[in-house]
Write a protein that holds these residues in place. Structure first.
Motif, PDB file in Angstrom:
ATOM      1  N   ALA A 245       4.495   0.596   2.345  1.00 56.90           N
ATOM      2  CA  ALA A 245       4.906   1.820   1.663  1.00 56.90           C
ATOM      3  C   ALA A 245       5.378   1.564   0.240  1.00 56.90           C
ATOM      4  O   ALA A 245       5.667   2.525  -0.489  1.00 56.90           O
ATOM      5  N   LEU A 246       5.442   0.298  -0.176  1.00 55.11           N
ATOM      6  CA  LEU A 246       5.852  -0.022  -1.539  1.00 55.11           C
ATOM      7  C   LEU A 246       4.764   0.381  -2.535  1.00 55.11           C
ATOM      8  O   LEU A 246       3.598   0.558  -2.160  1.00 55.11           O
ATOM      9  N   PRO A 247       5.109   0.529  -3.805  1.00 58.69           N
ATOM     10  CA  PRO A 247       4.073   0.787  -4.816  1.00 58.69           C
ATOM     11  C   PRO A 247       3.016  -0.306  -4.828  1.00 58.69           C
ATOM     12  O   PRO A 247       3.264  -1.455  -4.445  1.00 58.69           O
ATOM     13  N   ALA A 248       1.821   0.037  -5.233  1.00 54.36           N
ATOM     14  CA  ALA A 248       0.682  -0.890  -5.160  1.00 54.36           C
ATOM     15  C   ALA A 248       0.914  -2.162  -5.959  1.00 54.36           C
ATOM     16  O   ALA A 248       0.426  -3.232  -5.586  1.00 54.36           O
ATOM     17  N   GLU A 249       1.674  -2.078  -7.078  1.00 57.98           N
ATOM     18  CA  GLU A 249       1.885  -3.274  -7.894  1.00 57.98           C
ATOM     19  C   GLU A 249       2.860  -4.262  -7.269  1.00 57.98           C
ATOM     20  O   GLU A 249       2.977  -5.398  -7.746  1.00 57.98           O
ATOM     21  N   LEU A 250       3.547  -3.869  -6.199  1.00 54.23           N
ATOM     22  CA  LEU A 250       4.521  -4.747  -5.558  1.00 54.23           C
ATOM     23  C   LEU A 250       4.018  -5.337  -4.246  1.00 54.23           C
ATOM     24  O   LEU A 250       4.764  -6.017  -3.547  1.00 54.23           O
ATOM     25  N   ARG A 251       2.771  -5.102  -3.874  1.00 64.96           N
ATOM     26  CA  ARG A 251       2.244  -5.631  -2.624  1.00 64.96           C
ATOM     27  C   ARG A 251       0.797  -6.067  -2.812  1.00 64.96           C
ATOM     28  O   ARG A 251       0.141  -5.714  -3.783  1.00 64.96           O
ATOM     29  N   PHE A 252       0.328  -6.832  -1.835  1.00 62.63           N
ATOM     30  CA  PHE A 252      -1.037  -7.358  -1.888  1.00 62.63           C
ATOM     31  C   PHE A 252      -1.959  -6.460  -1.068  1.00 62.63           C
ATOM     32  O   PHE A 252      -1.609  -6.021   0.030  1.00 62.63           O
ATOM     33  N   GLU A 253      -3.140  -6.196  -1.612  1.00 61.96           N
ATOM     34  CA  GLU A 253      -4.133  -5.382  -0.925  1.00 61.96           C
ATOM     35  C   GLU A 253      -5.436  -6.163  -0.811  1.00 61.96           C
ATOM     36  O   GLU A 253      -5.934  -6.706  -1.803  1.00 61.96           O
ATOM     37  N   GLY A 254      -5.952  -6.202   0.399  1.00 68.51           N
ATOM     38  CA  GLY A 254      -7.246  -6.812   0.636  1.00 68.51           C
ATOM     39  C   GLY A 254      -8.203  -5.810   1.221  1.00 68.51           C
ATOM     40  O   GLY A 254      -7.866  -5.123   2.191  1.00 68.51           O
ATOM     41  N   ASP A 255      -9.378  -5.681   0.630  1.00 69.64           N
ATOM     42  CA  ASP A 255     -10.361  -4.662   1.038  1.00 69.64           C
ATOM     43  C   ASP A 255      -9.796  -3.253   0.920  1.00 69.64           C
ATOM     44  O   ASP A 255     -10.126  -2.366   1.711  1.00 69.64           O
ATOM     45  N   GLY A 256      -8.900  -3.066  -0.071  1.00 68.98           N
ATOM     46  CA  GLY A 256      -8.312  -1.749  -0.278  1.00 68.98           C
ATOM     47  C   GLY A 256      -7.226  -1.381   0.689  1.00 68.98           C
ATOM     48  O   GLY A 256      -6.760  -0.239   0.685  1.00 68.98           O
TER      49      GLY A 256
END
Length: 280
Positions: free
Chosen positions: A46-57
């Protein structure tokens, strides 16, 4: 019962408690892929996208070694199993202690177990609700030039330690109530130490919270202060009832033909009002 009989009963109770824990762990192991890991990782995702890792969206937690995934699943399964099987192994503990207690003490034991379970659950729920804000504050302090890629074992260990820390901290006021019920700690001592209790509670919250941020510290300290104040007021009621009971029981040793001791000192009489004087 002899000492050997006590040891045998303790062994039987421990075996039953471990079997309950193993059954709960098996349920937690199967529950892992059916929403348990998603529930634990939801504050991070639930954190902002810049504070977590995303793989395959999608939000992902990273495992850096071969056995990391297996150990992660076992760790979560054991903790979930301990929570799910808590009624069973708590019953075994209570059944082992109960024969040595009086009837009134047994009543307090049941209430103590129920209250401790409820307080631990409330503390864990509060920790889960404040987890996202604490994570966001900690990760944002690194600056915009830093990219985060949390590993699953570190994150899950952090979450579980936070849940346990909050849950156990909420048990401390209950210990004060238990000591008052058995006559070890009086309301006068609690009331006289109120300032020190509140101060040490804030210091304890500052040291016990894994995040070490002021938001999480206050989220733990403020409910604990309210619980401690409730414990002090409950101790006041218990001490008053105990004093009345002791005053009544003090006449039981007097014989039927012996006069009860009376206080011969005159009591204060309120002055009559002007209306009463005028009426007479």
């Amino acid at each position: 019962m002899t000492l050997v009989a006590h040891v045998r009963e303790l062994r039987a109770r421990l075996v039953k408690a471990l079997l309950a824990l193993a059954l709960g762990t098996a349920v937690g192991f199967l529950w892992y892929d059916r929403g348990l890991l998603e529930f634990l990782s939801e504050p991070y995702c639930a954190l902002p996208a810049e504070l977590r890792f995303e793989g395959d969206g999608e939000c992902r937690l990273v495992v850096l070694d071969v056995f990391g995934g297996v150990l992660l699943r076992l760790k979560i399964a054991v903790v979930a199993g301990a929570v799910l099987s808590a009624p069973l192994w708590l019953y075994q503990l209570w059944a082992f202690i109960t024969p040595g207690l009086r009837r009134g003490e047994r009543r307090y034991t049941v209430a103590f177990v129920a209250a401790s379970s409820l307080l631990f659950a409330l503390g864990a729920c509060l920790a889960y609700l404040t987890l996202r804000k604490g994570l966001e504050l900690l990760l944002s302090l690194a600056g915009d030039e830093v990219a985060f890629q949390l590993t699953a074992p570190d994150y899950v260990g952090f979450v579980l330690s936070l849940l346990v820390a909050f849950g156990l901290s909420f048990e401390l006021p209950l210990i004060a109530v238990a000591l008052n019920l058995v006559g070890v700690l009086s309301h006068a001592a609690l009331a006289a130490s109120r300032r020190w209790i509140f101060f040490l509670t804030i210091v304890f919250a500052a040291f016990i919270t894994p995040t070490q941020d002021p938001f999480t510290m206050l989220a733990m300290a403020l409910p604990m202060l309210v619980l401690f104040e409730g414990a002090i007021q409950l101790a006041r009621v218990v001490d008053r009832r105990r004093a009345r009971r002791e005053a009544i029981e003090s006449f039981h040793d007097i014989g039927d033909d012996e006069a009860s001791p009376l206080d011969a000192a005159p009591s204060e009489v309120a002055a009559p009002s002007w209306a009463e004087l005028h009426r007479y």
